[in-house]
Design an enzyme around this catalytic site. Structure first.
Site, mmCIF file in Angstrom:
data_model
loop_
_atom_site.group_PDB
_atom_site.id
_atom_site.type_symbol
_atom_site.label_atom_id
_atom_site.label_comp_id
_atom_site.label_asym_id
_atom_site.label_seq_id
_atom_site.Cartn_x
_atom_site.Cartn_y
_atom_site.Cartn_z
ATOM 1 N N GLU A 69 27.697 0.731 7.838
ATOM 2 C CA GLU A 69 28.210 1.294 6.585
ATOM 3 C C GLU A 69 27.676 2.704 6.372
ATOM 4 O OE1 GLU A 69 27.424 -1.301 3.294
ATOM 5 O OE2 GLU A 69 29.069 -2.657 3.795
ATOM 6 N N GLU A 157 32.762 -7.361 7.524
ATOM 7 C CA GLU A 157 31.956 -7.854 6.399
ATOM 8 C C GLU A 157 32.806 -7.891 5.138
ATOM 9 O OE1 GLU A 157 28.124 -5.963 5.809
ATOM 10 O OE2 GLU A 157 28.346 -6.098 3.618
#
Length: 652
Positions: A69, A157
């Site tokens: 991320e 995710e």
């Protein structure tokens, strides 16, 4: 299954996923703490991905996620792309074929920006993350924009909660996402399989300590219902996905070099020619050794290197049989109270046996041991196991497969089972010798209708005091008709419920087996307290591998007799590359011998042999006390994990 890089056991977890037949995603978890910019950890990322791509290049179930991320005001797609253009070539140098997944800025949400200037590599996907309570249709629109420009999306995710892991479960919002991913066939991994006290956790707090992997939270129950739905793909095998046979995605166990002077060194790969076992240079070979009773129940006797070293050095065994029960008594297919060990634990113990036996240089028979005498009773479990074993040990020339032992049903039933298992094994590993048990020890049916495969032998159970001349005549007749026989379970008792050994009858049988060059294994290398056990009670617990019973004393004497084969190789020929790593001094020596190896090399064991090749002593110390040895010439064998070295020393 998605793994984060902060796991110390990542290689082991990758292997476990392979055994279970599921894919795994190795994730370099860029997030916070100064690492929102993936370039800030480039000095760590490059060696990590270099290692992982080399280590797992042959594991077809592995996928690489190079940055999780990326985030922060200064972290644009250009910044992330710079990182990717550094890391991806490192991976591709070792592993040109794996899927690589790359994150995008704003916690892997800006896939539309990545689509404007995509990475110029094959097999690339782009990470998309969402949390149902925070992200709605605007993020779906960003993803569809990226997809319309040709980007492949992987939701590595997502959560049923808000982005902070709490709030919800937002089931109706998540339903929108789930339907969208299903419609577009987008793969996904849910965050997260833990028992933290937060909404996104799939397990309730305390579930891990209880080892209750189905003690599910509200989020976990939501996710498991989706996972249980029919699979969203068409199988490559042309069968219904829900009903397909278990597929094992497993990498071969790394081969271990057997030391020179060992039985495996002298014989190499065992194969079947006519009615005989032959070694790699075509000489008829007889192997003699030991057998386990039930691996799960005897694990304390099997889980370290020491017992295998004792089998070779103290017992002079050239082969060891590892029995995996098909069901009951803690077997592979057992459930409930019978499940003394899990399937994974049994396979891990078998891995140890194959590795340790290879390191010491003895053969291993992997035995699928029938609980009720009918191999078809657990045929599906057998296929699962043999698919695993044949892939796992494809690089081990010292492994032999016994597909069923001691069947009690009619031969035609056993043959039907063999016809479903043997072709599967040989399609994966055509070189292995395979043993099939003979029904009720009745060779008549086998002679009339033999199995039609190469490298195949027939296994028998013999009780020294109960099976006599008529059995030997039947075996001689079968051999004369071209059947290869092996006694995989040779007992010194009169019968299965006997309470005393019969040395005289055993002598009679061993003479017959030796004369006919029929290989045999004696059960049982265990400390169970009965007459057939070879070890005294408590021997396993105290590591007393040489603490033998009356049965054990008898077997030691027989196993120490002249080897039943003509070697393909001469003694004393060692791996020259490892010889160059070892320096011994002083030489000649009076008492203490010092051994020096490079600091980056691990030494598992040092063994001393006399000039006739007889084992004298072993140690793990690099300082060896030779003061008790008589003067003369000795050989120092240094065993590394990857090979062995031999040095000659003169004892004054």
């Amino acid at each position: 299954m998605r793994f984060l890089v902060d796991s110390n056991d990542i290689d082991e977890l990758v292997d476990i996923c392979g055994k279970l037949g599921i894919y795994c995603l190795i994730d370099w978890h860029v997030l916070n703490g100064g690492s929102g910019n993936p370039n800030n950890t480039l000095d760590l990322a490059v060696p990590f991905w270099k290692y992982m791509s080399e280590k797992h290049k042959d594991d077809i179930h592995v996928i690489y996620e190079i940055c999780n991320e990326p985030n922060g005001n200064s972290v644009t797609w250009d910044v992330v792309k710079k990182y990717a253009d550094t890391v991806i070539p490192v991976i591709r140098e070792n592993d040109p074929d794996k899927i690589i997944v790359c994150g995008s800025p704003t916690w892997s949400q800006d896939v539309d920006k990545a689509a404007e200037d995509p990475l110029q590599y094959d097999n690339i996907m782009y990470t998309l993350h969402f949390y149902a309570g925070t992200h709605d249709s605007y993020l779906i629109q960003k993803a569809e924009t990226a997809m319309s420009k040709g980007l492949a999306i992987f939701v590595t995710e997502f959560g049923t909660s808000r982005a902070d892991g709490n709030g919800g479960v937002f089931a109706s919002e998540c339903d929108v996402w789930m339907k969208w991913m299903e419609k577009n066939k987008i793969s996904w991994a849910n965050w997260s399989f833990v028992d933290k006290n937060e909404t996104s956790a799939a397990l309730v707090p305390g579930a891990v300590s209880k080892k209750n992997w189905v003690d599910l939270s509200v989020s976990g129950k939501y996710i498991i219902n989706y996972l249980r739905k029919p699979k969203a793909y068409e199988s490559c095998q042309g069968v219904e996905v829900e009903n397909r046979e278990f597929e094992t995605i497993i990498s071969p166990l790394a081969a271990v070099k057997s030391p020179s002077g060992s039985d495996v060194y002298h014989n190499g790969l065992i194969s079947v020619e006519g009615s005989s076992w032959v070694n790699e240079c075509g000489n008829i070979t007889q192997l003699r050794g030991l057998s386990s009773d039930n691996a799960p129940l005897s694990k304390s006797c099997l889980s370290t290197y020491a017992p295998y070293k004792s089998m070779a050095n103290d017992w002079k065994a050239s082969i060891y049989r590892f029995s995996v029960y098909d069901n009951g008594r803690g077997g592979y297919c057992a459930t409930g109270s019978d499940a003394v060990m899990t399937k994974d634990a049994i396979c891990d113990l078998l891995d140890k046996t194959v590795t340790y036996a290879s390191r010491i240089g003895i053969y291993v028979v992997v035995d699928w041991h029938l609980s009720n005498g009918d191999p078809m009773a657990n045929c599906q479990g057998a296929k699962e196991f043999w698919r695993y074993a044949s892939k796992r040990y494809v690089d081990f020339d010292n492994v032999i497969f016994e597909i069923c032992s001691n069947p009690t049903v009619e031969w035609e039933n056993v043959k039907a089972y063999a016809d479903s298992v043997v072709p599967m094994i040989q399609s994966i590993d055509p070189s292995k010798t395979i043993i099939c048990g003979v029904s009720k020890k009745d060779l008549t049916g086998v002679v009339a209708s033999p199995l039609n495969y190469k490298n195949l032998s027939y296994g028998l159970q013999i009780f020294a005091g109960g099976d006599g001349k008529s059995m030997q005549d039947a075996m001689s007749s079968a051999k004369s008709k071209g059947l290869s026989l092996v006694v995989t379970d040779f007992s010194l008792l009169s019968s299965a419920d006997g309470n005393a050994i019969n040395p005289d009858e055993a002598d009679y049988w061993i003479a017959f087996l030796n004369d006919n060059r029929i290989s045999w294994m004696n059960g049982k290398f265990a400390a169970d307290g009965d007459a057939s056990s070879l070890l005294n009670i408590g021997a396993c617990a105290s590591s007393g591998w040489n603490s033998s019973t009356a049965a054990g004393d008898y077997l030691k004497e027989k196993l120490a007799e002249k080897k039943g084969y003509q070697s393909c190789k001469e003694d004393g020929v060692e791996n020259v590359s490892f010889n160059d790593l070892v320096y011994i001094y002083p030489n000649p020596v009076e008492s203490e011998l010092s051994i020096s190896v490079p600091s980056d090399k691990q030494v598992d064991e040092v063994q001393i042999f006399d000039v006739a090749g007889r084992f004298v002593l072993s140690t793990t110390s690099m300082e060896v006390d030779l003061s008790q040895l008589t003067p003369g010439v000795y050989y120092v064998k240094v065993i590394f994990p990857e090979g062995v070295a031999m040095r000659k020393v003169v004892k004054e």
